[in-house]
Design a protein around this motif. Structure first.
Motif, PDB file in Angstrom:
ATOM      1  N   LEU A 107       0.819  -1.204   0.000  1.00 41.03           N
ATOM      2  CA  LEU A 107       0.000   0.000   0.000  1.00 41.03           C
ATOM      3  C   LEU A 107       0.857   1.259   0.000  1.00 41.03           C
ATOM      4  N   SER A 108       0.354   2.299  -0.674  1.00 40.87           N
ATOM      5  CA  SER A 108       0.972   3.618  -0.652  1.00 40.87           C
ATOM      6  C   SER A 108      -0.009   4.595  -0.023  1.00 40.87           C
ATOM      7  N   THR A 109       0.498   5.728   0.400  1.00 39.67           N
ATOM      8  CA  THR A 109      -0.337   6.728   1.078  1.00 39.67           C
ATOM      9  C   THR A 109      -0.279   8.062   0.341  1.00 39.67           C
ATOM     10  N   TYR A 110      -1.453   8.643   0.135  1.00 40.65           N
ATOM     11  CA  TYR A 110      -1.535  10.033  -0.323  1.00 40.65           C
ATOM     12  C   TYR A 110      -1.939  10.857   0.893  1.00 40.65           C
ATOM     13  N   HIS A 111      -1.124  11.840   1.228  1.00 37.51           N
ATOM     14  CA  HIS A 111      -1.354  12.651   2.431  1.00 37.51           C
ATOM     15  C   HIS A 111      -1.291  14.125   2.064  1.00 37.51           C
ATOM     16  N   ASN A 112      -2.383  14.840   2.313  1.00 34.88           N
ATOM     17  CA  ASN A 112      -2.447  16.264   1.998  1.00 34.88           C
ATOM     18  C   ASN A 112      -2.847  17.029   3.253  1.00 34.88           C
ATOM     19  N   PRO A 113      -1.858  17.473   4.054  1.00 25.35           N
ATOM     20  CA  PRO A 113      -2.189  18.169   5.305  1.00 25.35           C
ATOM     21  C   PRO A 113      -2.882  19.509   5.088  1.00 25.35           C
ATOM     22  N   GLU A 114      -2.587  20.177   3.956  1.00 24.50           N
ATOM     23  CA  GLU A 114      -3.211  21.472   3.704  1.00 24.50           C
ATOM     24  C   GLU A 114      -4.727  21.353   3.534  1.00 24.50           C
ATOM     25  N   GLU A 115      -5.168  20.254   2.942  1.00 19.38           N
ATOM     26  CA  GLU A 115      -6.602  20.051   2.736  1.00 19.38           C
ATOM     27  C   GLU A 115      -7.202  19.073   3.748  1.00 19.38           C
ATOM     28  N   GLY A 116      -6.378  18.563   4.654  1.00 14.16           N
ATOM     29  CA  GLY A 116      -6.872  17.726   5.731  1.00 14.16           C
ATOM     30  C   GLY A 116      -7.413  16.376   5.309  1.00 14.16           C
ATOM     31  N   SER A 147      -6.164  12.211   3.807  1.00 15.44           N
ATOM     32  CA  SER A 147      -5.204  11.225   3.339  1.00 15.44           C
ATOM     33  C   SER A 147      -5.974   9.974   2.958  1.00 15.44           C
ATOM     34  N   LEU A 148      -5.357   9.137   2.154  1.00 22.49           N
ATOM     35  CA  LEU A 148      -5.989   7.890   1.741  1.00 22.49           C
ATOM     36  C   LEU A 148      -4.917   6.879   1.371  1.00 22.49           C
ATOM     37  N   ARG A 149      -5.319   5.605   1.296  1.00 23.25           N
ATOM     38  CA  ARG A 149      -4.410   4.535   0.932  1.00 23.25           C
ATOM     39  C   ARG A 149      -4.853   3.921  -0.388  1.00 23.25           C
ATOM     40  N   TYR A 150      -3.869   3.451  -1.162  1.00 15.89           N
ATOM     41  CA  TYR A 150      -4.174   2.823  -2.448  1.00 15.89           C
ATOM     42  C   TYR A 150      -3.093   1.787  -2.754  1.00 15.89           C
ATOM     43  N   PRO A 151      -3.391   0.783  -3.571  1.00 22.45           N
ATOM     44  CA  PRO A 151      -2.392  -0.242  -3.899  1.00 22.45           C
ATOM     45  C   PRO A 151      -1.143   0.374  -4.522  1.00 22.45           C
ATOM     46  N   ARG A 152      -0.005  -0.153  -4.148  1.00 24.09           N
ATOM     47  CA  ARG A 152       1.264   0.425  -4.596  1.00 24.09           C
ATOM     48  C   ARG A 152       1.461   0.333  -6.101  1.00 24.09           C
ATOM     49  N   ASN A 153       0.836  -0.661  -6.736  1.00 21.80           N
ATOM     50  CA  ASN A 153       1.026  -0.790  -8.179  1.00 21.80           C
ATOM     51  C   ASN A 153       0.150   0.182  -8.968  1.00 21.80           C
ATOM     52  N   TYR A 154      -0.750   0.908  -8.293  1.00 24.71           N
ATOM     53  CA  TYR A 154      -1.519   1.959  -8.949  1.00 24.71           C
ATOM     54  C   TYR A 154      -0.641   3.209  -9.043  1.00 24.71           C
ATOM     55  N   SER A 155      -0.947   4.066  -9.999  1.00 29.27           N
ATOM     56  CA  SER A 155      -0.187   5.313 -10.130  1.00 29.27           C
ATOM     57  C   SER A 155      -0.984   6.472  -9.533  1.00 29.27           C
ATOM     58  N   LEU A 156      -0.261   7.506  -9.122  1.00 26.07           N
ATOM     59  CA  LEU A 156      -0.883   8.685  -8.511  1.00 26.07           C
ATOM     60  C   LEU A 156      -0.412   9.941  -9.211  1.00 26.07           C
ATOM     61  N   VAL A 203      -5.927   8.690  -8.834  1.00 24.88           N
ATOM     62  CA  VAL A 203      -5.328   7.368  -8.689  1.00 24.88           C
ATOM     63  C   VAL A 203      -5.763   6.530  -9.886  1.00 24.88           C
ATOM     64  N   LEU A 204      -4.796   5.923 -10.570  1.00 26.32           N
ATOM     65  CA  LEU A 204      -5.080   5.178 -11.798  1.00 26.32           C
ATOM     66  C   LEU A 204      -4.659   3.720 -11.682  1.00 26.32           C
ATOM     67  N   ILE A 205      -5.544   2.838 -12.100  1.00 24.46           N
ATOM     68  CA  ILE A 205      -5.177   1.432 -12.224  1.00 24.46           C
ATOM     69  C   ILE A 205      -4.327   1.291 -13.478  1.00 24.46           C
ATOM     70  N   PRO A 206      -3.214   0.574 -13.426  1.00 18.28           N
ATOM     71  CA  PRO A 206      -2.403   0.413 -14.641  1.00 18.28           C
ATOM     72  C   PRO A 206      -3.179  -0.291 -15.743  1.00 18.28           C
ATOM     73  N   GLU A 207      -2.805  -0.010 -16.972  1.00 17.67           N
ATOM     74  CA  GLU A 207      -3.520  -0.581 -18.113  1.00 17.67           C
ATOM     75  C   GLU A 207      -3.486  -2.098 -18.112  1.00 17.67           C
ATOM     76  N   ASP A 208      -2.412  -2.675 -17.570  1.00 13.74           N
ATOM     77  CA  ASP A 208      -2.315  -4.130 -17.498  1.00 13.74           C
ATOM     78  C   ASP A 208      -2.739  -4.657 -16.125  1.00 13.74           C
ATOM     79  N   GLY A 209      -3.541  -3.866 -15.427  1.00 15.41           N
ATOM     80  CA  GLY A 209      -3.968  -4.263 -14.093  1.00 15.41           C
ATOM     81  C   GLY A 209      -4.840  -5.507 -14.082  1.00 15.41           C
TER      82      GLY A 209
END
Length: 252
Positions: free
Chosen positions: A62-71, A73-82, A113-119
């Motif tokens: 898992l990877s984390t997107y964290h945006n403190p300015e907008e309060g 965060s979320l988690r998404y599979p590491r093989n997805y792109s951000l 967050v994008l699922i890879p084309e070969d997902g």
């Protein structure tokens, strides 16, 4: 007297054998209640260690997107792109900032967050994405009404994420031989409207050669919903509690 000696010797020998047997049993250490308790505790500790090691690989994916300015965060599979901010690629399925400027003045595209084309290999899968949008203008009612339209007879549902209710609706369509499934979520917290736009697309026509199986768009959509469920909304410009991050990981 001489006739009794063999009997005495045999008696002594047998008695010696019995003592030797008793001595062998006495040599074994007796298991005390304290030792039994320690053994159980060691077993429980080993079981807990195995459980922790089992959870570690899950966390690593898992990877984390964290945006403190907008309060948020979320988690998404590491093989997805951000992609943060406006999307760089042109896609029929993605919203761009200029689209939001026309549809919802004041809204800002934070991340995609994008699922890879070969997902989903060997299927008719074409596209899968989650887009996060925030809007600090307007009220809670205007936020949800604008984000989740009730046209076309869509039934509104609610997803509760850590005490915050997100209203959402789903709509399916077909364009250019592609089946498109879309969802829109909207939740209001701390004076901000948080929106998620989910899209899954797959080829409508089956593969005539039979190499590709029809993509299960409903199942893929459920995977994207887990990203929404992992969201944490907190006081802006601060870091969310660590235990909440772990809870988010368990949802994925």
């Amino acid at each position: 007297m001489l006739g009794r000696r063999p009997f005495i010797l045999v008696t002594v020998a047998v008695g010696s054998m019995e003592l030797a047997g008793c001595g062998g049993e006495a040599a074994r250490p007796a298991q005390t209640p304290h030792a039994s308790t320690n053994s159980k505790q060691a077993s429980l500790a080993a079981r807990h260690a195995r459980s922790s090691n089992h959870d570690a690989p899950h966390e690593a994916f898992l990877s984390t997107y964290h945006n403190p300015e907008e309060g948020i965060s979320l988690r998404y599979p590491r093989n997805y792109s951000l992609e943060e901010g406006d999307v760089q690629e042109r896609s029929f399925f993605l919203k761009k900032q200029e689209d939001l400027d026309e549809e919802q003045p004041g809204a800002t595209l934070l991340a995609t967050v994008l699922i890879p084309e070969d997902g989903y290999p060997n299927t008719t899968f074409e596209h899968g994405s989650v887009q996060l949008v925030v809007n600090e203008s307007g009220t809670e009612k205007s936020c949800r009404d604008a984000s989740v339209p009730t046209s076309s007879g869509n039934v509104l549902k609610t997803l509760t994420v850590r005490g915050i209710g997100f209203r959402w609706s789903e709509e399916g369509s077909e364009t250019g031989g592609t089946k498109v499934l879309e969802r829109a979520y909207a939740g209001y917290a701390r004076g901000t409207c948080y929106e998620f736009f989910l899209t899954v697309a797959a080829e409508e026509a089956p593969d005539p050669d039979g190499f590709k199986k029809p993509a299960d768009t409903a199942k893929i959509m459920k995977q994207l919903e887990k990203i929404v469920s992992s969201a944490q909304i907190f006081t802006k410009s601060t870091t969310p509690p660590a235990e909440n991050t772990e809870e988010a990981a368990d949802r994925l």
